[in-house]
Design an enzyme around this catalytic site. Structure first.
Site, short mmCIF file in Angstrom:
data_model
loop_
_atom_site.label_atom_id
_atom_site.label_comp_id
_atom_site.label_asym_id
_atom_site.label_seq_id
_atom_site.Cartn_x
_atom_site.Cartn_y
_atom_site.Cartn_z
N ALA A 16 60.42 -28.83 39.80
CA ALA A 16 60.41 -30.29 39.93
C ALA A 16 59.59 -30.74 41.13
O ALA A 16 59.42 -30.02 42.10
CB ALA A 16 61.85 -30.80 40.07
N ASP A 17 59.08 -31.96 41.03
CA ASP A 17 58.34 -32.56 42.14
C ASP A 17 59.32 -33.19 43.13
O ASP A 17 60.54 -33.12 42.93
CB ASP A 17 57.31 -33.56 41.60
N PRO A 18 58.84 -33.81 44.22
CA PRO A 18 59.76 -34.39 45.21
C PRO A 18 60.68 -35.48 44.65
O PRO A 18 61.72 -35.76 45.23
CB PRO A 18 58.81 -34.97 46.26
N GLY A 20 62.15 -35.08 41.80
CA GLY A 20 63.09 -34.37 40.94
C GLY A 20 62.65 -34.27 39.49
O GLY A 20 63.41 -33.80 38.64
#
Length: 139
Positions: A16-18, A20
């Site tokens: 996931a990216d920052p 989520g």
């Protein structure tokens, strides 16, 4: 006869990216997870194919994104073998969020047979694969 396998995957933090949200490229990896589970169930693992003298690189992959997955979600990958007269292996995928029942992605992939020594494309279906198809009621 339709051959399918369902695989349940927990979305990990590193997917996931920052915010989520799962990076789009991981969906193709979930297809790979589905192919490996299918191969395990039906005796068509990559090492089985390699032992028969072939490799099966992916030459086409397609993904239609419907909904986002997030860190901590689960996704069910339904992998369906699509029979073809040509010397190739085709799969379709449906990724579903089991908590919501929503389809999050659909896709497909195509793999071709290459001789493992020469990397030459096989235009005729290898005998071992024809036998595999017979064993599973596809021929």
């Amino acid at each position: 006869m339709i051959l399918t396998e369902c695989t349940n995957i927990l979305i990990r933090f590193n997917e996931a990216d920052p915010l989520g949200i799962v990076w789009h490229g991981h969906y193709v990896r979930y297809f790979e997870d589905g192919r490996e589970a299918f191969g395990e169930k039906y005796g068509l693992r990559y090492l089985d194919i390699f032992d028969e003298g072939f490799t099966v690189p992916v030459v086409n992959v397609q993904c239609d994104y419907k909904r986002s997955l997030r860190y901590g979600d689960r996704v069910v990958v339904e992998t369906r073998y699509i029979d073809d007269l040509a010397a190739k292996i085709k799969f379709e995928y449906i990724l579903t969020n089991p908590a919501t029942g929503e389809i999050v992605a659909k896709g497909s992939s195509v793999q071709v047979f290459l001789d493992k020594e020469t990397a030459s494309l096989q235009l005729i279906t290898p005998p071992f694969f024809m036998e595999w198809k017979r064993k599973h009621g596809l021929v």
